[in-house]
Enzyme design. Structure first.
Site, short mmCIF file in Angstrom:
data_model
loop_
_atom_site.label_atom_id
_atom_site.label_comp_id
_atom_site.label_asym_id
_atom_site.label_seq_id
_atom_site.Cartn_x
_atom_site.Cartn_y
_atom_site.Cartn_z
N GLU A 324 0.83 -1.20 0.00
CA GLU A 324 0.00 0.00 0.00
C GLU A 324 0.87 1.26 0.00
O GLU A 324 1.77 1.39 0.82
CB GLU A 324 -0.90 0.02 1.24
CG GLU A 324 -1.82 -1.17 1.37
CD GLU A 324 -2.59 -1.18 2.69
OE1 GLU A 324 -3.63 -1.86 2.75
OE2 GLU A 324 -2.15 -0.52 3.64
N CYS A 325 0.58 2.16 -0.91
CA CYS A 325 1.18 3.49 -0.94
C CYS A 325 2.71 3.44 -0.89
O CYS A 325 3.34 3.15 -1.89
CB CYS A 325 0.60 4.35 0.18
SG CYS A 325 0.69 6.13 -0.16
N GLY A 326 3.32 3.70 0.27
CA GLY A 326 4.77 3.65 0.36
C GLY A 326 5.33 2.29 -0.01
O GLY A 326 6.40 2.19 -0.61
#
Length: 448
Positions: A324-326
Site C-alpha cells: 500500500e502506498c509507500g
C-alpha cells in the site's frame, strides 16, 4: 470507562496540540489513557501512542459500520481510566456537505461521547459565543459539555471570552491555551514521523502539558465525565495461528490501521514485524508480506541491496503480498525524490515512483476486486483511503487490482502481488483479510 472527544470548529484550531497535551497531563496524574482518532489519519495516532504508551486506533464512520466503531472503543477502553478521541477537521466536516457522515460529530453520536470543543480566540469578542452556540444547535443530540479557547493572547482577554460564552451557551469554559509559537507541533506532512520521540518533540509536548495544567481545569474535566458503557458485539473468533505474515514496520513503513493487524490475527495469521530500513529481510518462515505506507523516499538511499534482492526473490517465487502506498513505491523499479535524485528500489513493478511538491490525491474510495485479482475475489464494498504526494509512471502494462465505484481502475497485479496507493481498511470487509490469509496458507502448502 470515562471518555470525551476533543473536537474543533475548524482545521488548525489546535486539536492535536491540546489533545496531546491533555493526554500527557492526565497520564502524569497517574491515569491510564487510551487514544483514538476520527478519520483515516495515520500521523495523529502516532502522537497519541508515543504520549500514552498505548496504540491509538482510528474511528472512521465512512469506512466502518457503526457497530464496528462501538466495538473498537469498547474493546480498547476496558482496562483504562480515560479514553480521549481526537476529532478531525471541524466537528461537522465529513464526506458530505449535507450530512454528518464520516464526521467527528457522527463518531460522537455513535459512541455517545461528550465533546470538548476547541474554539480559536482569533480577534473575536461576543461573536465567539455565537460560534459556540451554532455548534451546539447544529445537532442537539450531541453533548458539547465544555470549551477550551486556543491561541489566547492574554488572561484578561480569556476572561472576557469565557464570560461571553458562559453567559449565552449554557456550557463551561474549562480553560485556554496561550498563543505561543513554541507550542506548535511539527508540520503534519511528509518527514514528520521520524521526528516523533526525539528530544525536541518531547520537550514541546512537555511544555504544552505543563502549560495546560496551569491554564485548564483538568480535574474538573475528569470529574464531569459520567459516560455510559458502550454495548459491543462479542467476538466469535477462536484465534489460532495457521500462517505467518511478515509486516514491514519501521520509520519508513508505519502507516497501518491497527485494526488490520487484529483482523489478520482473528483469521489465523501471526504478524511478524521486521525492518527493511535496518537491513532485515523477510523471515524465512513467513508465508506472506504486508508492506504499508510511510516515507520510503526519505530513506531511499538507506535500503540495502540485500533487502531489495531478498524481497524480489521471494516475490518472484510467488510470495503473496499486499503493498500500500509507500510499499507500492518501494516495489517499483526506481524512486525519484523531490530534488530529482534517483534511487533503485526493489524492481518488482515496472514503474517509476516520482515525488511531487503538490498533493496528488486525497480521497476515500470504495473498491471491488477485478477479475485478475485471484487473491481477493467476490468481495465488495472494500473501503480505503488515498493520500499521497507521489505518482507512479508505469513502464509496462499490468492488470488492475480493483475497480473503484466510479468504474476507474485502481492498483496493479503482478504474480501474487496486490499493489496500489490505497490504504485498505480490513474492517470495512473482513473477507479481505480472510482471503489473504487463506491464500498465504494455500501458497505455503504448495511450497512445502
Amino acid at each position: 470507562m470515562k471518555r470525551f472527544m476533543v473536537a474543533g470548529t475548524h482545521t488548525g484550531v489546535g486539536k492535536t496540540t491540546i489533545t496531546t497535551g491533555l493526554m500527557s497531563a492526565f497520564k502524569q496524574k497517574g491515569l491510564t489513557v487510551q487514544g483514538y482518532k476520527c478519520g483515516p489519519d495515520f500521523i495523529d495516532p502516532t502522537f497519541h501512542s508515543v504520549v500514552t504508551g498505548r496504540k491509538s486506533h482510528n474511528l472512521d464512520s465512512y469506512m466502518l459500520r457503526e457497530q464496528t466503531i462501538r466495538n473498537i472503543v469498547s474493546k480498547y477502553s476496558k482496562d483504562v481510566d480515560l479514553s480521549i478521541i481526537e476529532g478531525m477537521m471541524g466537528l461537522y466536516d465529513g464526506v458530505s456537505f449535507l450530512s454528518d457522515e464520516g464526521s467527528s460529530a457522527h463518531i460522537s453520536e455513535v459512541t455517545e461521547t461528550p465533546i470538548l470543543l476547541i474554539v480559536e480566540a482569533g480577534q473575536k469578542a461576543r461573536s465567539i459565543a455565537a460560534e459556540v452556540l451554532g455548534f451546539q444547535q447544529m445537532n442537539p443530540r450531541l453533548k458539547i459539555f465544555g470549551v477550551i479557547i486556543s491561541k489566547v493572547s492574554s488572561v484578561t482577554y480569556y476572561e472576557l471570552l469565557k464570560g461571553a460564552i458562559e453567559s449565552v451557551c449554557n456550557t463551561k469554559v474549562f480553560g485556554y491555551l496561550p498563543f505561543h509559537s513554541s507550542f506548535k507541533l511539527p508540520e503534519r506532512h511528509l518527514g514528520l514521523i521520524p521526528a516523533v520521540g526525539d528530544s525536541d518533540w518531547d520537550d514541546t509536548v512537555h511544555q504544552i502539558s505543563k502549560t495546560l495544567v496551569q491554564t485548564v481545569d483538568i480535574q474538573s474535566i475528569y470529574d464531569y465525565l459520567n459516560t455510559p458503557p458502550i454495548p459491543s458485539a462479542k467476538s466469535n473468533y477462536e484465534i489460532q495461528s495457521t500462517v505467518k505474515i511478515a509486516v514491514a514496520y519501521d520509520a519508513a513503513f508505519h502507516f497501518y490501521y491497527e485494526e488490520n493487524f487484529e483482523i489478520l490475527r482473528q483469521h489465523g495469521a501471526e504478524c511478524v514485524y521486521f525492518s527493511p530500513l535496518k537491513g532485515e529481510i523477510i523471515p524465512s518462515d513467513c508465508h506472506g508480506l504486508y508492506i504499508g505506507g510511510g516515507f520510503p523516499e526519505h530513506f531511499a538511499s538507506q535500503f540495502s541491496n540485500k533487502v531489495k534482492l531478498d524481497i524480489k526473490d521471494r516475490v518472484e517465487a510467488g510470495l503473496p503480498v499486499i503493498a500500500e502506498c509507500g510499499g507500492f513505491m518501494f516495489l517499483a523499479k526506481e524512486l525519484i525524490d523531490g530534488q530529482g535524485n534517483k534511487f533503485d528500489m526493489v524492481g518488482i513493478l515496472p514503474a517509476i515512483a516520482r515525488m511531487n511538491e503538490q498533493l496528488q490525491a486525497i480521497r476515500y474510495i470504495e473498491l471491488s476486486p477485478s477479475p485478475h485479482n485471484h487473491m481477493i475475489s467476490n468481495v465488495h464494498n472494500i473501503k480505503g483511503h488515498e493520500f499521497h504526494y507521489s505518482n507512479m509512471d508505469m513502464l509496462d502494462s499490468l492488470p488492475p487490482a480493483f475497480f473503484a465505484s466510479d468504474h476507474s481502475l485502481v492498483g496493479y497485479i503482478y504474480k501474487n502481488v496486490i499493489a496500489s496507493y490505497v490504504h485498505l481498511h480490513f474492517a470495512s470487509n473482513e473477507n479481505i483479510a480472510k482471503q489473504f490469509v487463506r491464500y498465504c496458507k494455500h501458497h505455503n502448502s504448495l511450497q512445502t
